[in-house]
Design a protein around this motif. Structure first.
Motif, PDB file in Angstrom:
ATOM      1  N   LYS A 117       4.643  -7.507   3.093  1.00 53.98           N
ATOM      2  CA  LYS A 117       3.767  -7.239   1.942  1.00 53.98           C
ATOM      3  C   LYS A 117       2.753  -8.360   1.749  1.00 53.98           C
ATOM      4  O   LYS A 117       1.617  -8.123   1.374  1.00 53.98           O
ATOM      5  CB  LYS A 117       4.600  -7.092   0.659  1.00 53.98           C
ATOM      6  N   ASN A 118       3.184  -9.601   1.985  1.00 59.17           N
ATOM      7  CA  ASN A 118       2.354 -10.764   1.680  1.00 59.17           C
ATOM      8  C   ASN A 118       1.502 -11.246   2.851  1.00 59.17           C
ATOM      9  O   ASN A 118       0.778 -12.222   2.719  1.00 59.17           O
ATOM     10  CB  ASN A 118       3.230 -11.914   1.173  1.00 59.17           C
ATOM     11  N   GLY A 160       9.400  -6.174  15.309  1.00 62.27           N
ATOM     12  CA  GLY A 160       8.188  -6.482  14.562  1.00 62.27           C
ATOM     13  C   GLY A 160       7.800  -5.291  13.706  1.00 62.27           C
ATOM     14  O   GLY A 160       8.023  -4.152  14.088  1.00 62.27           O
ATOM     15  N   LEU A 161       7.222  -5.580  12.547  1.00 63.35           N
ATOM     16  CA  LEU A 161       6.727  -4.541  11.651  1.00 63.35           C
ATOM     17  C   LEU A 161       5.205  -4.676  11.589  1.00 63.35           C
ATOM     18  O   LEU A 161       4.679  -5.701  11.148  1.00 63.35           O
ATOM     19  CB  LEU A 161       7.366  -4.706  10.266  1.00 63.35           C
ATOM     20  N   ALA A 167      -1.848   1.301  11.022  1.00 61.57           N
ATOM     21  CA  ALA A 167      -0.450   1.740  11.150  1.00 61.57           C
ATOM     22  C   ALA A 167      -0.016   2.632   9.988  1.00 61.57           C
ATOM     23  O   ALA A 167       1.001   3.317  10.099  1.00 61.57           O
ATOM     24  CB  ALA A 167       0.474   0.523  11.227  1.00 61.57           C
ATOM     25  N   TYR A 168      -0.777   2.613   8.894  1.00 62.94           N
ATOM     26  CA  TYR A 168      -0.278   3.349   7.712  1.00 62.94           C
ATOM     27  C   TYR A 168      -1.351   3.985   6.828  1.00 62.94           C
ATOM     28  O   TYR A 168      -1.026   4.795   5.957  1.00 62.94           O
ATOM     29  CB  TYR A 168       0.588   2.424   6.847  1.00 62.94           C
ATOM     30  N   TYR A 169      -2.630   3.674   7.017  1.00 58.39           N
ATOM     31  CA  TYR A 169      -3.611   4.006   5.995  1.00 58.39           C
ATOM     32  C   TYR A 169      -3.857   5.501   5.812  1.00 58.39           C
ATOM     33  O   TYR A 169      -4.136   5.949   4.698  1.00 58.39           O
ATOM     34  CB  TYR A 169      -4.939   3.286   6.272  1.00 58.39           C
ATOM     35  N   LEU A 170      -3.745   6.303   6.868  1.00 59.29           N
ATOM     36  CA  LEU A 170      -3.990   7.743   6.725  1.00 59.29           C
ATOM     37  C   LEU A 170      -3.021   8.385   5.738  1.00 59.29           C
ATOM     38  O   LEU A 170      -3.392   9.261   4.961  1.00 59.29           O
ATOM     39  CB  LEU A 170      -3.868   8.448   8.077  1.00 59.29           C
ATOM     40  N   LYS A 171      -1.776   7.940   5.768  1.00 55.10           N
ATOM     41  CA  LYS A 171      -0.746   8.514   4.888  1.00 55.10           C
ATOM     42  C   LYS A 171      -0.623   7.754   3.565  1.00 55.10           C
ATOM     43  O   LYS A 171      -0.514   8.351   2.506  1.00 55.10           O
ATOM     44  CB  LYS A 171       0.609   8.527   5.601  1.00 55.10           C
ATOM     45  N   TYR A 172      -0.630   6.428   3.658  1.00 52.94           N
ATOM     46  CA  TYR A 172      -0.276   5.609   2.490  1.00 52.94           C
ATOM     47  C   TYR A 172      -1.482   4.972   1.788  1.00 52.94           C
ATOM     48  O   TYR A 172      -1.321   4.382   0.726  1.00 52.94           O
ATOM     49  CB  TYR A 172       0.693   4.490   2.910  1.00 52.94           C
ATOM     50  N   GLN A 173      -2.675   5.082   2.364  1.00 56.75           N
ATOM     51  CA  GLN A 173      -3.869   4.404   1.847  1.00 56.75           C
ATOM     52  C   GLN A 173      -3.534   2.919   1.582  1.00 56.75           C
ATOM     53  O   GLN A 173      -3.058   2.251   2.469  1.00 56.75           O
ATOM     54  CB  GLN A 173      -4.417   5.109   0.593  1.00 56.75           C
ATOM     55  N   ASN A 174      -3.749   2.451   0.363  1.00 54.26           N
ATOM     56  CA  ASN A 174      -3.530   1.029   0.074  1.00 54.26           C
ATOM     57  C   ASN A 174      -2.081   0.709  -0.306  1.00 54.26           C
ATOM     58  O   ASN A 174      -1.768  -0.432  -0.643  1.00 54.26           O
ATOM     59  CB  ASN A 174      -4.460   0.583  -1.069  1.00 54.26           C
ATOM     60  N   ARG A 175      -1.179   1.691  -0.191  1.00 54.97           N
ATOM     61  CA  ARG A 175       0.208   1.489  -0.636  1.00 54.97           C
ATOM     62  C   ARG A 175       1.062   0.923   0.511  1.00 54.97           C
ATOM     63  O   ARG A 175       1.995   1.574   0.989  1.00 54.97           O
ATOM     64  CB  ARG A 175       0.792   2.792  -1.175  1.00 54.97           C
ATOM     65  N   ARG A 176       0.731  -0.265   0.936  1.00 60.40           N
ATOM     66  CA  ARG A 176       1.457  -0.891   2.042  1.00 60.40           C
ATOM     67  C   ARG A 176       2.952  -0.982   1.731  1.00 60.40           C
ATOM     68  O   ARG A 176       3.783  -0.785   2.607  1.00 60.40           O
ATOM     69  CB  ARG A 176       0.892  -2.290   2.322  1.00 60.40           C
ATOM     70  N   ALA A 177       3.286  -1.266   0.486  1.00 65.16           N
ATOM     71  CA  ALA A 177       4.702  -1.427   0.101  1.00 65.16           C
ATOM     72  C   ALA A 177       5.495  -0.141   0.358  1.00 65.16           C
ATOM     73  O   ALA A 177       6.665  -0.200   0.766  1.00 65.16           O
ATOM     74  CB  ALA A 177       4.810  -1.839  -1.360  1.00 65.16           C
ATOM     75  N   ASP A 178       4.878   1.022   0.130  1.00 65.90           N
ATOM     76  CA  ASP A 178       5.575   2.298   0.368  1.00 65.90           C
ATOM     77  C   ASP A 178       5.829   2.505   1.863  1.00 65.90           C
ATOM     78  O   ASP A 178       6.895   2.970   2.279  1.00 65.90           O
ATOM     79  CB  ASP A 178       4.747   3.473  -0.173  1.00 65.90           C
ATOM     80  N   TYR A 179       4.836   2.159   2.677  1.00 69.01           N
ATOM     81  CA  TYR A 179       4.995   2.238   4.133  1.00 69.01           C
ATOM     82  C   TYR A 179       6.140   1.334   4.594  1.00 69.01           C
ATOM     83  O   TYR A 179       6.991   1.734   5.394  1.00 69.01           O
ATOM     84  CB  TYR A 179       3.671   1.851   4.787  1.00 69.01           C
ATOM     85  N   ILE A 180       6.167   0.121   4.086  1.00 66.51           N
ATOM     86  CA  ILE A 180       7.217  -0.839   4.479  1.00 66.51           C
ATOM     87  C   ILE A 180       8.595  -0.308   4.077  1.00 66.51           C
ATOM     88  O   ILE A 180       9.549  -0.374   4.861  1.00 66.51           O
ATOM     89  CB  ILE A 180       6.957  -2.223   3.844  1.00 66.51           C
TER      90      ILE A 180
END
Length: 199
Positions: A117-118, A160-161, A167-180
């Motif tokens: 996240k950070n 590695g993550l 890796a995530y923007y199409l589904k999660y947009q700016n919600r990186r935490a949800d992807y993680i």
């Protein structure tokens, strides 16, 4: 240096990782790293019959193109193997090491989640084994990884993550935490166990 076939279908990780993202991530982004690292290897007279790790260990001796693309290729090849549609958990020696070094699997997941996240901008969060056989969490920018001689924290990556936006923007947009959070549902602990047991 060659891209290996995926062990699962593009749709296999739904809903955690969507089909279109997997397709574009593998066939466009990752394929480009493989193509470009081979170009760099030819230009810089690297023996492609030897492991890519040999280049990573002394990456500071090579060009920026090599650093970005050797890292990108290695990181993605590892990432695909660390994903699975079948839920599993760490076992045996790996689980014992996690409990020794983090206290619990939950505590490890929290540390990796925070590192991912950070991570400012693009990069990766890692679970690595250090030279003294300790498990620690680290993070690298861009396509760097813990095998590189320029890495702030060096070690052998168990997984590695990928937190690049592709890796995530199409589904999660700016919600990186949800992807993680959803990454944990598709992490292939069986493969991570194998990597740990190989040391």
């Amino acid at each position: 240096f060659d891209q290996q076939p995926l062990a699962f279908a593009y749709a296999a990780l739904e809903p955690s990782i969507d089909t279109i993202t997997m397709d574009i991530h593998y066939n466009k982004h990752a394929a480009a790293y493989s193509k470009n690292v081979k170009e760099a290897a030819i230009a810089e007279k690297v023996d492609m019959t030897k492991p890519l790790e040999d280049v990573l260990y002394k990456i500071s001796a090579y060009s920026t193109k090599m650093r970005n693309n050797a890292g990108g290729h290695y990181n993605h090849e590892l990432f695909w193997k660390c994903l699975t549609p079948t839920t599993n958990l760490p076992t045996g020696k790996l689980l014992a090491a996690i409990e020794k070094d983090f206290g619990s699997l939950d505590a490890l997941q929290k540390q990796v989640t925070e590192a991912a996240k950070n991570r400012f901008g693009s990069g990766w969060a890692w679970l690595i084994v250090t030279g003294d056989k300790k498990l620690i969490v680290s993070s690298t920018p861009n396509q760097d990884n813990p095998l590189m001689d320029i890495a702030e924290t060096k070690g052998f990556p168990l997984f590695g993550l990928d937190v690049w936006e592709h890796a995530y923007y199409l589904k999660y947009q700016n919600r990186r935490a949800d992807y993680i959070e959803n990454f944990w549902k598709v992490l292939n602990w069986n493969y991570v166990n194998e990597r740990f047991n190989s040391l």
